[in-house]
Design a protein around this motif. Structure first.
Motif, PDB file in Angstrom:
ATOM      1  N   GLN A 169      29.260  45.471  25.216  1.00  0.00           N
ATOM      2  CA  GLN A 169      30.232  46.355  25.830  1.00  0.00           C
ATOM      3  C   GLN A 169      31.021  45.720  26.968  1.00  0.00           C
ATOM      4  O   GLN A 169      32.092  46.219  27.330  1.00  0.00           O
ATOM      5  N   VAL A 170      30.480  44.629  27.526  1.00  0.00           N
ATOM      6  CA  VAL A 170      31.147  44.026  28.681  1.00  0.00           C
ATOM      7  C   VAL A 170      31.478  42.561  28.448  1.00  0.00           C
ATOM      8  O   VAL A 170      32.657  42.176  28.433  1.00  0.00           O
ATOM      9  N   LEU A 171      30.475  41.719  28.281  1.00  0.00           N
ATOM     10  CA  LEU A 171      30.722  40.281  28.266  1.00  0.00           C
ATOM     11  C   LEU A 171      31.633  39.838  27.126  1.00  0.00           C
ATOM     12  O   LEU A 171      32.570  39.050  27.337  1.00  0.00           O
ATOM     13  N   ILE A 172      31.377  40.328  25.921  1.00  0.00           N
ATOM     14  CA  ILE A 172      32.190  39.906  24.774  1.00  0.00           C
ATOM     15  C   ILE A 172      33.625  40.421  24.875  1.00  0.00           C
ATOM     16  O   ILE A 172      34.580  39.644  24.733  1.00  0.00           O
ATOM     17  N   GLY A 195      42.619  40.110  44.954  1.00  0.00           N
ATOM     18  CA  GLY A 195      42.201  39.624  46.261  1.00  0.00           C
ATOM     19  C   GLY A 195      40.788  39.095  46.308  1.00  0.00           C
ATOM     20  O   GLY A 195      40.205  38.953  47.395  1.00  0.00           O
ATOM     21  N   PHE A 196      40.198  38.772  45.157  1.00  0.00           N
ATOM     22  CA  PHE A 196      38.835  38.277  45.112  1.00  0.00           C
ATOM     23  C   PHE A 196      38.774  36.801  45.509  1.00  0.00           C
ATOM     24  O   PHE A 196      39.743  36.064  45.346  1.00  0.00           O
ATOM     25  N   LEU A 197      37.618  36.373  45.976  1.00  0.00           N
ATOM     26  CA  LEU A 197      37.423  35.007  46.441  1.00  0.00           C
ATOM     27  C   LEU A 197      37.250  34.055  45.253  1.00  0.00           C
ATOM     28  O   LEU A 197      36.298  34.191  44.483  1.00  0.00           O
ATOM     29  N   PRO A 198      38.146  33.063  45.084  1.00  0.00           N
ATOM     30  CA  PRO A 198      37.993  32.126  43.966  1.00  0.00           C
ATOM     31  C   PRO A 198      36.822  31.168  44.186  1.00  0.00           C
ATOM     32  O   PRO A 198      36.535  30.769  45.318  1.00  0.00           O
ATOM     33  N   LEU A 199      36.156  30.822  43.093  1.00  0.00           N
ATOM     34  CA  LEU A 199      35.034  29.894  43.119  1.00  0.00           C
ATOM     35  C   LEU A 199      35.315  28.742  42.151  1.00  0.00           C
ATOM     36  O   LEU A 199      36.088  28.891  41.209  1.00  0.00           O
ATOM     37  N   SER A 200      34.659  27.619  42.374  1.00  0.00           N
ATOM     38  CA  SER A 200      34.908  26.428  41.558  1.00  0.00           C
ATOM     39  C   SER A 200      33.889  26.294  40.438  1.00  0.00           C
ATOM     40  O   SER A 200      33.074  25.355  40.405  1.00  0.00           O
ATOM     41  N   TYR A 201      33.917  27.238  39.497  1.00  0.00           N
ATOM     42  CA  TYR A 201      33.032  27.198  38.345  1.00  0.00           C
ATOM     43  C   TYR A 201      33.845  27.455  37.085  1.00  0.00           C
ATOM     44  O   TYR A 201      34.851  28.178  37.112  1.00  0.00           O
ATOM     45  N   GLY A 202      33.385  26.908  35.963  1.00  0.00           N
ATOM     46  CA  GLY A 202      34.010  27.182  34.676  1.00  0.00           C
ATOM     47  C   GLY A 202      35.492  26.892  34.678  1.00  0.00           C
ATOM     48  O   GLY A 202      35.985  25.980  35.353  1.00  0.00           O
ATOM     49  N   ASP A 203      36.240  27.696  33.892  1.00  0.00           N
ATOM     50  CA  ASP A 203      37.695  27.588  33.851  1.00  0.00           C
ATOM     51  C   ASP A 203      38.345  28.628  34.756  1.00  0.00           C
ATOM     52  O   ASP A 203      39.556  28.840  34.720  1.00  0.00           O
ATOM     53  N   GLY A 204      37.530  29.272  35.565  1.00  0.00           N
ATOM     54  CA  GLY A 204      37.987  30.279  36.515  1.00  0.00           C
ATOM     55  C   GLY A 204      36.797  31.120  36.924  1.00  0.00           C
ATOM     56  O   GLY A 204      35.968  31.489  36.072  1.00  0.00           O
ATOM     57  N   ALA A 205      36.680  31.407  38.216  1.00  0.00           N
ATOM     58  CA  ALA A 205      35.535  32.192  38.688  1.00  0.00           C
ATOM     59  C   ALA A 205      35.894  32.845  40.018  1.00  0.00           C
ATOM     60  O   ALA A 205      36.720  32.319  40.784  1.00  0.00           O
ATOM     61  N   CYS A 257      28.388  45.145  50.513  1.00  0.00           N
ATOM     62  CA  CYS A 257      27.083  44.492  50.499  1.00  0.00           C
ATOM     63  C   CYS A 257      26.570  44.232  49.081  1.00  0.00           C
ATOM     64  O   CYS A 257      25.415  43.846  48.908  1.00  0.00           O
ATOM     65  N   ILE A 258      27.414  44.455  48.074  1.00  0.00           N
ATOM     66  CA  ILE A 258      27.016  44.197  46.683  1.00  0.00           C
ATOM     67  C   ILE A 258      28.042  43.273  46.039  1.00  0.00           C
ATOM     68  O   ILE A 258      29.006  43.722  45.413  1.00  0.00           O
ATOM     69  N   PRO A 259      27.854  41.956  46.207  1.00  0.00           N
ATOM     70  CA  PRO A 259      28.764  41.011  45.569  1.00  0.00           C
ATOM     71  C   PRO A 259      28.345  40.716  44.130  1.00  0.00           C
ATOM     72  O   PRO A 259      27.159  40.752  43.791  1.00  0.00           O
ATOM     73  N   LEU A 260      29.321  40.450  43.301  1.00  0.00           N
ATOM     74  CA  LEU A 260      29.095  39.968  41.940  1.00  0.00           C
ATOM     75  C   LEU A 260      29.795  38.621  41.805  1.00  0.00           C
ATOM     76  O   LEU A 260      30.710  38.314  42.577  1.00  0.00           O
ATOM     77  N   ARG A 261      29.414  37.841  40.829  1.00  0.00           N
ATOM     78  CA  ARG A 261      30.155  36.630  40.496  1.00  0.00           C
ATOM     79  C   ARG A 261      30.525  36.676  39.021  1.00  0.00           C
ATOM     80  O   ARG A 261      29.663  36.943  38.178  1.00  0.00           O
ATOM     81  N   VAL A 262      31.793  36.432  38.750  1.00  0.00           N
ATOM     82  CA  VAL A 262      32.267  36.426  37.373  1.00  0.00           C
ATOM     83  C   VAL A 262      32.837  35.045  37.078  1.00  0.00           C
ATOM     84  O   VAL A 262      33.644  34.505  37.847  1.00  0.00           O
ATOM     85  N   ILE A 263      32.377  34.466  35.983  1.00  0.00           N
ATOM     86  CA  ILE A 263      32.774  33.106  35.598  1.00  0.00           C
ATOM     87  C   ILE A 263      33.325  33.137  34.186  1.00  0.00           C
ATOM     88  O   ILE A 263      32.699  33.703  33.275  1.00  0.00           O
ATOM     89  N   ASN A 300      30.468  35.068  32.095  1.00  0.00           N
ATOM     90  CA  ASN A 300      29.151  35.332  32.678  1.00  0.00           C
ATOM     91  C   ASN A 300      29.340  36.195  33.917  1.00  0.00           C
ATOM     92  O   ASN A 300      30.218  35.921  34.743  1.00  0.00           O
ATOM     93  N   LEU A 301      28.539  37.226  34.033  1.00  0.00           N
ATOM     94  CA  LEU A 301      28.504  38.034  35.245  1.00  0.00           C
ATOM     95  C   LEU A 301      27.142  37.828  35.898  1.00  0.00           C
ATOM     96  O   LEU A 301      26.102  37.995  35.257  1.00  0.00           O
ATOM     97  N   LEU A 302      27.159  37.423  37.150  1.00  0.00           N
ATOM     98  CA  LEU A 302      25.923  37.164  37.873  1.00  0.00           C
ATOM     99  C   LEU A 302      25.778  38.147  39.026  1.00  0.00           C
ATOM    100  O   LEU A 302      26.769  38.570  39.629  1.00  0.00           O
ATOM    101  N   PHE A 303      24.525  38.476  39.319  1.00  0.00           N
ATOM    102  CA  PHE A 303      24.215  39.460  40.351  1.00  0.00           C
ATOM    103  C   PHE A 303      23.231  38.864  41.346  1.00  0.00           C
ATOM    104  O   PHE A 303      22.424  38.000  41.000  1.00  0.00           O
ATOM    105  N   ASP A 304      23.292  39.348  42.588  1.00  0.00           N
ATOM    106  CA  ASP A 304      22.285  38.914  43.539  1.00  0.00           C
ATOM    107  C   ASP A 304      20.913  39.417  43.085  1.00  0.00           C
ATOM    108  O   ASP A 304      20.779  40.531  42.561  1.00  0.00           O
ATOM    109  N   LYS A 305      19.915  38.602  43.283  1.00  0.00           N
ATOM    110  CA  LYS A 305      18.557  38.927  42.823  1.00  0.00           C
ATOM    111  C   LYS A 305      18.070  40.268  43.366  1.00  0.00           C
ATOM    112  O   LYS A 305      17.290  40.968  42.713  1.00  0.00           O
ATOM    113  N   ASN A 306      18.559  40.667  44.538  1.00  0.00           N
ATOM    114  CA  ASN A 306      18.093  41.903  45.177  1.00  0.00           C
ATOM    115  C   ASN A 306      19.031  43.081  44.960  1.00  0.00           C
ATOM    116  O   ASN A 306      18.941  44.076  45.689  1.00  0.00           O
ATOM    117  N   ILE A 307      19.909  43.024  43.979  1.00  0.00           N
ATOM    118  CA  ILE A 307      20.906  44.080  43.822  1.00  0.00           C
ATOM    119  C   ILE A 307      20.284  45.462  43.646  1.00  0.00           C
ATOM    120  O   ILE A 307      20.837  46.463  44.110  1.00  0.00           O
TER     121      ILE A 307
END
Length: 212
Positions: free
Chosen positions: A114-117, A138-148, A156-162, A175-182
């Motif tokens: 429902q989400v990743l694909i 306005g999200f913070l760009p990261l240096s992963y994959g072809d865009g992240a 207080c609930i950040p996600l990372r999308v790559i 890929n959607l990543l979550f903080d271990k303590n979410i």
């Protein structure tokens, strides 16, 4: 995805709205470290967009766009965050996929379908469009994959999308990543909801004329 407008969903939202009116709202704000509230409203940012809750009615609106009709997941995520966040919750700084999130891994199969694909499929062949959408939000760009990006679902609930672009052998991938303590901040089922919302905002931002 299913559009959540049925009578059952309306009833669920109405129950949460009424329940909100019975909560110790100031205590909940202090619990999550939220200081943007006064006697009339609670203000918080959701995926970078200002929202406010009317403390007398429990109704949630999008600041600056009061005519915008919030969707089910948007409203539920905000109520769930205030209700389920634990006292003293802190992020671990360790990023994990949904399958490793406490009590949320059972949803991995549905989350991928429902989400990743569909998320990856929407931007397949258009890595620059993915990056433009994240920048527009306005999200913070990261240096992963072809865009992240690092995405603030709440302050207080950040996600990372790559995003990885596909090739002749493999399709595009997200890929959607979550903080271990979410799940110290929100219910495990709501983690899936936040992933769906992340996709929705990126797709909306890919169409600048869309709401909100």
């Amino acid at each position: 995805m299913e559009e959540r407008t049925s009578n059952n969903y309306v009833k669920v939202l109405e129950k949460w709205r009424r329940d909100f009116l019975t909560w110790d709202q100031e205590a909940l704000c202090k619990k999550v470290g939220l200081d943007t509230w006064d006697e009339k409203t609670i203000r918080l940012s959701y995926f970078g967009i200002p929202h406010e809750i009317d403390r007398e009615t429990g109704r949630i609106t999008c600041v600056g766009n009061p005519e915008y009709e919030l969707i089910f997941d948007e409203i539920m995520a905000i109520y769930n965050f205030l209700y389920y966040a634990k006292e003293g919750a802190k992020n671990a700084g360790e990023w994990i996929p949904l399958r490793d999130v406490k009590d949320a891994g059972v949803f991995e199969g549905a989350f991928e379908k429902q989400v990743l694909i569909p998320f990856a499929g929407h931007f397949a062949g258009r890595a620059e469009a993915f990056k433009a959408a994240g920048e527009r939000l306005g999200f913070l760009p990261l240096s992963y994959g072809d865009g992240a990006f690092q995405v603030p679902a709440f302050f207080c609930i950040p996600l990372r999308v790559i995003f990885w672009e596909g090739d002749e052998e493999f399709p595009a991938k997200v890929n959607l990543l979550f903080d271990k303590n979410i799940t110290s901040f929100i219910h495990p089922e709501s983690v899936v909801m936040l992933g769906m919302e992340c996709m929705r905002y990126f797709i909306l931002a890919d169409n600048p004329g869309a709401q909100p």
